[in-house]
Design a protein around this motif. Structure first.
Motif, PDB file in Angstrom:
ATOM      1  N   LEU A  72       0.843  -1.192   0.000  1.00  0.00           N
ATOM      2  CA  LEU A  72       0.000   0.000   0.000  1.00  0.00           C
ATOM      3  C   LEU A  72       0.878   1.241   0.000  1.00  0.00           C
ATOM      4  CD1 LEU A  72      -2.582  -1.038   2.744  1.00  0.00           C
ATOM      5  CD2 LEU A  72      -2.851  -1.179   0.261  1.00  0.00           C
ATOM      6  N   LEU A  73       0.613   2.131  -0.958  1.00  0.00           N
ATOM      7  CA  LEU A  73       1.336   3.395  -1.056  1.00  0.00           C
ATOM      8  C   LEU A  73       0.357   4.459  -1.500  1.00  0.00           C
ATOM      9  CD1 LEU A  73       3.977   5.028  -1.018  1.00  0.00           C
ATOM     10  CD2 LEU A  73       4.286   4.381  -3.423  1.00  0.00           C
ATOM     11  N   GLU A  74       0.260   5.516  -0.710  1.00  0.00           N
ATOM     12  CA  GLU A  74      -0.614   6.651  -1.039  1.00  0.00           C
ATOM     13  C   GLU A  74      -2.041   6.197  -1.347  1.00  0.00           C
ATOM     14  OE1 GLU A  74       1.581   8.348  -4.282  1.00  0.00           O
ATOM     15  OE2 GLU A  74       2.967   9.372  -2.943  1.00  0.00           O
ATOM     16  N   GLY A  75      -2.549   5.271  -0.553  1.00  0.00           N
ATOM     17  CA  GLY A  75      -3.923   4.795  -0.713  1.00  0.00           C
ATOM     18  C   GLY A  75      -4.136   3.847  -1.880  1.00  0.00           C
ATOM     19  N   ARG A  76      -3.058   3.413  -2.506  1.00  0.00           N
ATOM     20  CA  ARG A  76      -3.170   2.512  -3.650  1.00  0.00           C
ATOM     21  C   ARG A  76      -2.503   1.178  -3.334  1.00  0.00           C
ATOM     22  NH1 ARG A  76      -0.750   3.375  -9.710  1.00  0.00           N
ATOM     23  NH2 ARG A  76      -1.586   1.437 -10.535  1.00  0.00           N
ATOM     24  N   ALA A  77      -3.189   0.094  -3.685  1.00  0.00           N
ATOM     25  CA  ALA A  77      -2.611  -1.239  -3.531  1.00  0.00           C
ATOM     26  C   ALA A  77      -1.834  -1.573  -4.796  1.00  0.00           C
ATOM     27  CB  ALA A  77      -3.709  -2.273  -3.293  1.00  0.00           C
ATOM     28  N   LEU A  78      -0.525  -1.721  -4.647  1.00  0.00           N
ATOM     29  CA  LEU A  78       0.346  -2.010  -5.794  1.00  0.00           C
ATOM     30  C   LEU A  78       0.579  -3.507  -5.909  1.00  0.00           C
ATOM     31  CD1 LEU A  78       3.051   0.758  -5.275  1.00  0.00           C
ATOM     32  CD2 LEU A  78       1.149   0.775  -6.906  1.00  0.00           C
ATOM     33  N   ARG A  79       0.401  -4.036  -7.110  1.00  0.00           N
ATOM     34  CA  ARG A  79       0.716  -5.435  -7.403  1.00  0.00           C
ATOM     35  C   ARG A  79       2.241  -5.536  -7.404  1.00  0.00           C
ATOM     36  NH1 ARG A  79      -1.106 -10.056  -9.890  1.00  0.00           N
ATOM     37  NH2 ARG A  79       0.301 -10.823 -11.496  1.00  0.00           N
ATOM     38  N   THR A  80       2.764  -6.258  -6.429  1.00  0.00           N
ATOM     39  CA  THR A  80       4.197  -6.231  -6.157  1.00  0.00           C
ATOM     40  C   THR A  80       4.852  -7.586  -6.373  1.00  0.00           C
ATOM     41  OG1 THR A  80       3.819  -4.492  -4.525  1.00  0.00           O
ATOM     42  CG2 THR A  80       5.919  -5.675  -4.392  1.00  0.00           C
ATOM     43  N   GLY A  81       5.945  -7.585  -7.094  1.00  0.00           N
ATOM     44  CA  GLY A  81       6.803  -8.758  -7.199  1.00  0.00           C
ATOM     45  C   GLY A  81       7.802  -8.677  -6.063  1.00  0.00           C
ATOM     46  N   TYR A  82       7.603  -9.531  -5.056  1.00  0.00           N
ATOM     47  CA  TYR A  82       8.414  -9.460  -3.845  1.00  0.00           C
ATOM     48  C   TYR A  82       9.497 -10.531  -3.898  1.00  0.00           C
ATOM     49  CZ  TYR A  82       9.422  -8.318   0.988  1.00  0.00           C
ATOM     50  OH  TYR A  82      10.032  -7.880   2.142  1.00  0.00           O
ATOM     51  N   VAL A  83      10.738 -10.125  -3.785  1.00  0.00           N
ATOM     52  CA  VAL A  83      11.878 -11.029  -3.900  1.00  0.00           C
ATOM     53  C   VAL A  83      12.134 -11.723  -2.568  1.00  0.00           C
ATOM     54  CG1 VAL A  83      14.365 -11.156  -4.364  1.00  0.00           C
ATOM     55  CG2 VAL A  83      12.890  -9.698  -5.774  1.00  0.00           C
ATOM     56  N   GLU A  84      12.303 -13.024  -2.648  1.00  0.00           N
ATOM     57  CA  GLU A  84      12.545 -13.860  -1.464  1.00  0.00           C
ATOM     58  C   GLU A  84      13.701 -14.834  -1.724  1.00  0.00           C
ATOM     59  OE1 GLU A  84      11.207 -13.666   1.415  1.00  0.00           O
ATOM     60  OE2 GLU A  84       9.228 -12.806   1.192  1.00  0.00           O
ATOM     61  N   ALA A  85      14.319 -15.277  -0.659  1.00  0.00           N
ATOM     62  CA  ALA A  85      15.219 -16.435  -0.648  1.00  0.00           C
ATOM     63  C   ALA A  85      16.331 -16.355  -1.692  1.00  0.00           C
ATOM     64  CB  ALA A  85      14.405 -17.723  -0.816  1.00  0.00           C
ATOM     65  N   VAL A  86      16.992 -15.196  -1.772  1.00  0.00           N
ATOM     66  CA  VAL A  86      18.140 -15.055  -2.669  1.00  0.00           C
ATOM     67  C   VAL A  86      19.370 -15.541  -1.924  1.00  0.00           C
ATOM     68  CG1 VAL A  86      19.598 -13.448  -3.957  1.00  0.00           C
ATOM     69  CG2 VAL A  86      17.110 -13.125  -3.910  1.00  0.00           C
ATOM     70  N   ALA A  87      20.050 -16.511  -2.519  1.00  0.00           N
ATOM     71  CA  ALA A  87      21.252 -17.055  -1.875  1.00  0.00           C
ATOM     72  C   ALA A  87      22.157 -17.686  -2.923  1.00  0.00           C
ATOM     73  CB  ALA A  87      20.873 -18.098  -0.828  1.00  0.00           C
ATOM     74  N   VAL A  88      23.453 -17.596  -2.653  1.00  0.00           N
ATOM     75  CA  VAL A  88      24.475 -18.261  -3.452  1.00  0.00           C
ATOM     76  C   VAL A  88      25.298 -19.113  -2.492  1.00  0.00           C
ATOM     77  CG1 VAL A  88      26.506 -17.950  -4.938  1.00  0.00           C
ATOM     78  CG2 VAL A  88      24.557 -16.373  -5.119  1.00  0.00           C
TER      79      VAL A  88
END
Length: 183
Positions: A72-88
């Motif tokens: 949520l930003l400025e009253g708007r719900a943004l469809r977000t690609g959320y990055v998880e579990a980055v590992a080398v």
């Protein structure tokens, strides 16, 4: 499971074999320091989206995933690609594997989402900033079952990547609720 070292294999969680999922879990269990241990909640958060994986033969050496969330930003719900579990894997770091994983995830984000977001652990913020991710300069919150609550301990560690929407950078950025660490 073999793949060219420079080109990660991307696949949705539903398309991964049981062996691949076990390899992902083994890599992530061993990739983080004890004070940032990879938990069951962390693993659950990494599932249900697109995974980018680099294999050397039958050995998984790098991984990351992007899952759909709402910010949520400025009253708007943004469809977000959320990055998880980055590992080398520790013995394969500093060879460009992390950049290859992120390039694959960023392609998914810019092609399918309004914005990308992630919570950088430890000193990873410099890595993400070098790729064009912006540290969120405003406040961050969580939409909890009790309402919106500020998450001051996360401030300075949240990064965004504008994609389909060019958001005003600043103000309060709130994530949807989930068990474990919301961010």
């Amino acid at each position: 499971m073999e793949n060219d070292i420079d080109t990660p294999r991307t696949a949705h969680t539903a398309d991964l074999t049981e062996q691949e999922l076990l390899a992902v879990r083994r890599l992530l269990d061993g990739a983080f320091p004890a004070d940032e241990a990879y938990t069951e909640h962390d693993h659950e958060h990494a599932l249900g989206g697109v995974h980018a994986m680099l294999w050397e033969g039958n050995e998984l050496v790098a991984h990351g995933s992007v899952v759909m969330r709402r910010l949520l930003l400025e009253g708007r719900a943004l469809r977000t690609g959320y990055v998880e579990a980055v590992a080398v894997r520790a013995d394969r770091r500093r060879r460009g594997h992390g950049h290859a994983i992120m390039a694959a995830l960023e392609r998914v984000i810019t092609g399918a989402y309004d914005i990308g977001a992630l919570s950088a652990s430890g000193m990873a913020g410099d890595f993400y900033a070098s790729r064009g991710w912006l540290m969120w300069p405003g406040t961050v919150s969580v939409l909890t079952p009790r309402g919106i609550e500020r998450a001051e301990d996360e401030e300075g560690g949240i990064y965004v990547l504008p994609a389909g929407v060019q958001p005003t950078i600043g103000g309060d950025l709130a994530c949807d609720w989930r068990d474990g660490e919301p961010w």
